[in-house]
Design a protein around this motif. Structure first.
Motif, PDB file in Angstrom:
ATOM      1  N   LEU A   1      20.116   2.211 -32.879  1.00  9.54           N
ATOM      2  CA  LEU A   1      19.445   1.880 -34.134  1.00  9.54           C
ATOM      3  C   LEU A   1      18.941   3.143 -34.812  1.00  9.54           C
ATOM      4  CD1 LEU A   1      17.294  -1.341 -33.553  1.00  9.54           C
ATOM      5  CD2 LEU A   1      19.667  -1.115 -34.295  1.00  9.54           C
ATOM      6  N   VAL A   2      19.327   3.278 -36.072  1.00  9.49           N
ATOM      7  CA  VAL A   2      18.895   4.406 -36.897  1.00  9.49           C
ATOM      8  C   VAL A   2      18.078   3.840 -38.051  1.00  9.49           C
ATOM      9  CG1 VAL A   2      19.624   6.364 -38.293  1.00  9.49           C
ATOM     10  CG2 VAL A   2      20.988   5.676 -36.287  1.00  9.49           C
ATOM     11  N   GLY A   3      16.809   4.178 -38.101  1.00 20.85           N
ATOM     12  CA  GLY A   3      15.966   3.699 -39.189  1.00 20.85           C
ATOM     13  C   GLY A   3      16.116   4.563 -40.424  1.00 20.85           C
ATOM     14  N   ALA A   4      15.676   4.020 -41.557  1.00 27.94           N
ATOM     15  CA  ALA A   4      15.751   4.764 -42.820  1.00 27.94           C
ATOM     16  C   ALA A   4      14.632   4.315 -43.737  1.00 27.94           C
ATOM     17  CB  ALA A   4      17.099   4.543 -43.486  1.00 27.94           C
ATOM     18  N   GLY A   5      13.887   5.294 -44.242  1.00 26.86           N
ATOM     19  CA  GLY A   5      12.848   5.020 -45.213  1.00 26.86           C
ATOM     20  C   GLY A   5      11.449   5.104 -44.632  1.00 26.86           C
ATOM     21  N   GLY A   6      10.567   5.842 -45.312  1.00 27.43           N
ATOM     22  CA  GLY A   6       9.144   5.761 -45.043  1.00 27.43           C
ATOM     23  C   GLY A   6       8.528   6.791 -44.120  1.00 27.43           C
ATOM     24  N   ILE A   7       9.330   7.600 -43.436  1.00 28.71           N
ATOM     25  CA  ILE A   7       8.748   8.568 -42.502  1.00 28.71           C
ATOM     26  C   ILE A   7       7.913   9.599 -43.272  1.00 28.71           C
ATOM     27  CG2 ILE A   7       9.286  10.503 -40.959  1.00 28.71           C
ATOM     28  CD1 ILE A   7       9.580   7.823 -39.592  1.00 28.71           C
ATOM     29  N   ARG A   8       6.661   9.766 -42.805  1.00 23.68           N
ATOM     30  CA  ARG A   8       5.753  10.710 -43.456  1.00 23.68           C
ATOM     31  C   ARG A   8       5.488  11.947 -42.602  1.00 23.68           C
ATOM     32  NH1 ARG A   8       1.544   5.874 -44.091  1.00 23.68           N
ATOM     33  NH2 ARG A   8       2.309   5.738 -41.939  1.00 23.68           N
ATOM     34  N   ASP A   9       5.487  11.774 -41.282  1.00 25.00           N
ATOM     35  CA  ASP A   9       5.072  12.873 -40.413  1.00 25.00           C
ATOM     36  C   ASP A   9       5.535  12.588 -38.986  1.00 25.00           C
ATOM     37  OD1 ASP A   9       3.288  10.881 -39.486  1.00 25.00           O
ATOM     38  OD2 ASP A   9       1.699  11.599 -40.805  1.00 25.00           O
ATOM     39  N   ALA A  10       5.157  13.483 -38.070  1.00 27.03           N
ATOM     40  CA  ALA A  10       5.585  13.343 -36.678  1.00 27.03           C
ATOM     41  C   ALA A  10       5.009  12.095 -36.029  1.00 27.03           C
ATOM     42  CB  ALA A  10       5.176  14.590 -35.888  1.00 27.03           C
TER      43      ALA A  10
ATOM     44  N   LEU B   1      23.901   0.974 -35.862  1.00 32.96           N
ATOM     45  CA  LEU B   1      23.342   0.263 -37.008  1.00 32.96           C
ATOM     46  C   LEU B   1      22.267   1.111 -37.671  1.00 32.96           C
ATOM     47  CD1 LEU B   1      22.752  -3.209 -35.305  1.00 32.96           C
ATOM     48  CD2 LEU B   1      24.516  -2.720 -37.015  1.00 32.96           C
ATOM     49  N   ILE B   2      22.283   1.112 -39.002  1.00 39.06           N
ATOM     50  CA  ILE B   2      21.185   1.685 -39.778  1.00 39.06           C
ATOM     51  C   ILE B   2      20.345   0.527 -40.301  1.00 39.06           C
ATOM     52  CG2 ILE B   2      20.577   2.965 -41.866  1.00 39.06           C
ATOM     53  CD1 ILE B   2      23.245   4.497 -41.493  1.00 39.06           C
ATOM     54  N   VAL B   3      19.042   0.654 -40.174  1.00 38.10           N
ATOM     55  CA  VAL B   3      18.107  -0.326 -40.729  1.00 38.10           C
ATOM     56  C   VAL B   3      17.442   0.347 -41.927  1.00 38.10           C
ATOM     57  CG1 VAL B   3      16.173  -1.863 -40.274  1.00 38.10           C
ATOM     58  CG2 VAL B   3      17.762  -1.281 -38.427  1.00 38.10           C
ATOM     59  N   MET B   4      17.926   0.002 -43.129  1.00 37.46           N
ATOM     60  CA  MET B   4      17.569   0.714 -44.357  1.00 37.46           C
ATOM     61  C   MET B   4      16.635  -0.147 -45.208  1.00 37.46           C
ATOM     62  SD  MET B   4      18.238   3.384 -46.514  1.00 37.46           S
ATOM     63  CE  MET B   4      19.831   4.092 -46.029  1.00 37.46           C
TER      64      MET B   4
ATOM     65  N   ASP C   1      16.394   4.822 -32.240  1.00 39.27           N
ATOM     66  CA  ASP C   1      17.021   5.943 -31.550  1.00 39.27           C
ATOM     67  C   ASP C   1      17.057   7.192 -32.415  1.00 39.27           C
ATOM     68  OD1 ASP C   1      18.000   4.598 -29.030  1.00 39.27           O
ATOM     69  OD2 ASP C   1      18.925   3.311 -30.537  1.00 39.27           O
ATOM     70  N   ALA C   2      17.050   7.008 -33.738  1.00 42.86           N
ATOM     71  CA  ALA C   2      17.095   8.122 -34.684  1.00 42.86           C
ATOM     72  C   ALA C   2      16.544   7.613 -36.015  1.00 42.86           C
ATOM     73  CB  ALA C   2      18.522   8.640 -34.852  1.00 42.86           C
ATOM     74  N   TRP C   3      16.298   8.564 -36.924  1.00 43.32           N
ATOM     75  CA  TRP C   3      15.784   8.170 -38.244  1.00 43.32           C
ATOM     76  C   TRP C   3      16.372   9.092 -39.308  1.00 43.32           C
ATOM     77  CZ3 TRP C   3      12.626   3.916 -37.811  1.00 43.32           C
ATOM     78  CH2 TRP C   3      12.192   3.353 -39.024  1.00 43.32           C
ATOM     79  N   LEU C   4      16.748   8.489 -40.433  1.00 39.71           N
ATOM     80  CA  LEU C   4      17.200   9.252 -41.591  1.00 39.71           C
ATOM     81  C   LEU C   4      15.978   9.757 -42.348  1.00 39.71           C
ATOM     82  CD1 LEU C   4      19.992   6.883 -43.005  1.00 39.71           C
ATOM     83  CD2 LEU C   4      20.217   8.671 -41.272  1.00 39.71           C
TER      84      LEU C   4
ATOM     85  N   MET D   1      12.989  11.812 -30.434  1.00 40.87           N
ATOM     86  CA  MET D   1      13.542  11.089 -31.579  1.00 40.87           C
ATOM     87  C   MET D   1      14.461  12.021 -32.367  1.00 40.87           C
ATOM     88  SD  MET D   1      13.814   8.647 -33.858  1.00 40.87           S
ATOM     89  CE  MET D   1      12.523   7.442 -33.658  1.00 40.87           C
ATOM     90  N   GLN D   2      15.679  11.598 -32.585  1.00 41.91           N
ATOM     91  CA  GLN D   2      16.626  12.403 -33.354  1.00 41.91           C
ATOM     92  C   GLN D   2      16.373  12.223 -34.848  1.00 41.91           C
ATOM     93  OE1 GLN D   2      20.692  11.132 -33.010  1.00 41.91           O
ATOM     94  NE2 GLN D   2      21.501  12.871 -34.135  1.00 41.91           N
ATOM     95  N   ILE D   3      16.278  13.319 -35.566  1.00 36.60           N
ATOM     96  CA  ILE D   3      16.186  13.284 -37.025  1.00 36.60           C
ATOM     97  C   ILE D   3      17.561  13.574 -37.599  1.00 36.60           C
ATOM     98  CG2 ILE D   3      15.243  14.416 -39.069  1.00 36.60           C
ATOM     99  CD1 ILE D   3      12.747  15.042 -37.472  1.00 36.60           C
ATOM    100  N   ILE D   4      18.017  12.699 -38.494  1.00 34.20           N
ATOM    101  CA  ILE D   4      19.265  12.924 -39.220  1.00 34.20           C
ATOM    102  C   ILE D   4      18.894  13.249 -40.666  1.00 34.20           C
ATOM    103  CG2 ILE D   4      21.459  11.941 -39.961  1.00 34.20           C
ATOM    104  CD1 ILE D   4      21.295  10.025 -37.567  1.00 34.20           C
ATOM    105  N   PRO D   5      19.069  14.505 -41.093  1.00 34.66           N
ATOM    106  CA  PRO D   5      18.716  14.843 -42.468  1.00 34.66           C
ATOM    107  C   PRO D   5      19.640  14.158 -43.472  1.00 34.66           C
ATOM    108  CG  PRO D   5      19.772  16.708 -41.396  1.00 34.66           C
ATOM    109  CD  PRO D   5      19.580  15.665 -40.337  1.00 34.66           C
TER     110      PRO D   5
END
Length: 232
Positions: free
Chosen positions: A194-203, A163-166, A215-218, A1-5
């Motif tokens: 698809l790039v998700g956004a919001g809510g990630i707490r941990d691995a 697409l970002i899903v924010m 595919d990735a997450w902000l 999973m790609q992390i986008i800071p």
């Protein structure tokens, strides 16, 4: 999973985003970075994630003011080789092009993010995504309701490949990612990135998001709070 800071910029400083309630944002206090200075925060996050892509929310622009063009241009110069995804509340393609022009030659490393909360109309969406556009569409929602004055959510035929899903009320909330909305968008766009956004707490959240079709997450808060290990 790609992390986008992610960095959220307000009046020249990096602030901590919390549930999309922008009036409450304050300069970030970060165990990881020890500063709210934009270059230092951005460089630290990129190094921690071994990333070459940075998402920048220009809150001055998102709140209806002028984008922070001078600051963005300086960051681009200070971080060579990094691709910037910039959301500055663009209402249409002309607004994005105006900022790109102000950024000068470094603008070739900028990908404009067109948020459904900001786009003015279906026509603006269509024009933003017409070739040779290389922008990203952010499908924004808060409290289970789309933020969508331009009708972006109901026009998947106009969606671009990225697409970002924010889910704004999950940002900085420690509530976990909104995987139901991600799955809904995946059904309408089976071949999109698809790039998700919001809510990630941990691995574990990242693994669940990947299994759900991301595919990735902000990510910002989980990095600042040292809940995701350094890459590599």
């Amino acid at each position: 999973m790609q992390i986008i800071p992610v960095i959220d910029l307000l009046a020249g400083q990096v602030v901590r985003a919390l549930k999309g309630e922008r009036s409450t944002y304050r300069p970030i206090e970060s165990p990881l970075c020890g500063s709210s200075e934009p270059r230092q925060v951005a460089a630290t996050l990129l190094a921690h994630c071994a990333a070459r892509r940075l998402y920048v929310a220009d809150l001055d622009g998102l709140l209806g003011g002028a984008p922070q063009a001078a600051l963005l241009a300086r960051l681009l110069r200070q971080l060579p080789g990094v691709e910037f995804w910039i959301d500055a509340g663009f209402a249409d393609r002309d607004a994005a092009q105006s900022l790109l022009a102000a950024l000068g030659p470094e603008a070739q490393r900028v990908v404009p993010v067109f948020g459904s909360e900001s786009l003015a109309s279906p026509e603006a969406l269509a024009r933003c995504m017409a070739p040779p556009a290389a922008g990203v569409l952010s499908l924004d929602r808060r409290h289970e309701r789309p933020l969508d004055p331009g009708g972006c959510w109901t026009r998947p035929g106009l969606w671009p490949q990225r697409l970002i899903v924010m889910t704004l009320d999950r940002v900085g909330s420690d509530a976990g990612p909104d995987l139901d909305t991600l799955a809904e968008v995946r059904r309408h766009a089976p071949h999109a990135e698809l790039v998700g956004a919001g809510g990630i707490r941990d691995a574990a959240d990242l693994r669940a998001a990947q299994a759900a079709g991301a595919d990735a997450w902000l990510v910002a808060s989980a990095l600042h709070d040292l809940r995701l290990p350094r890459a590599g």
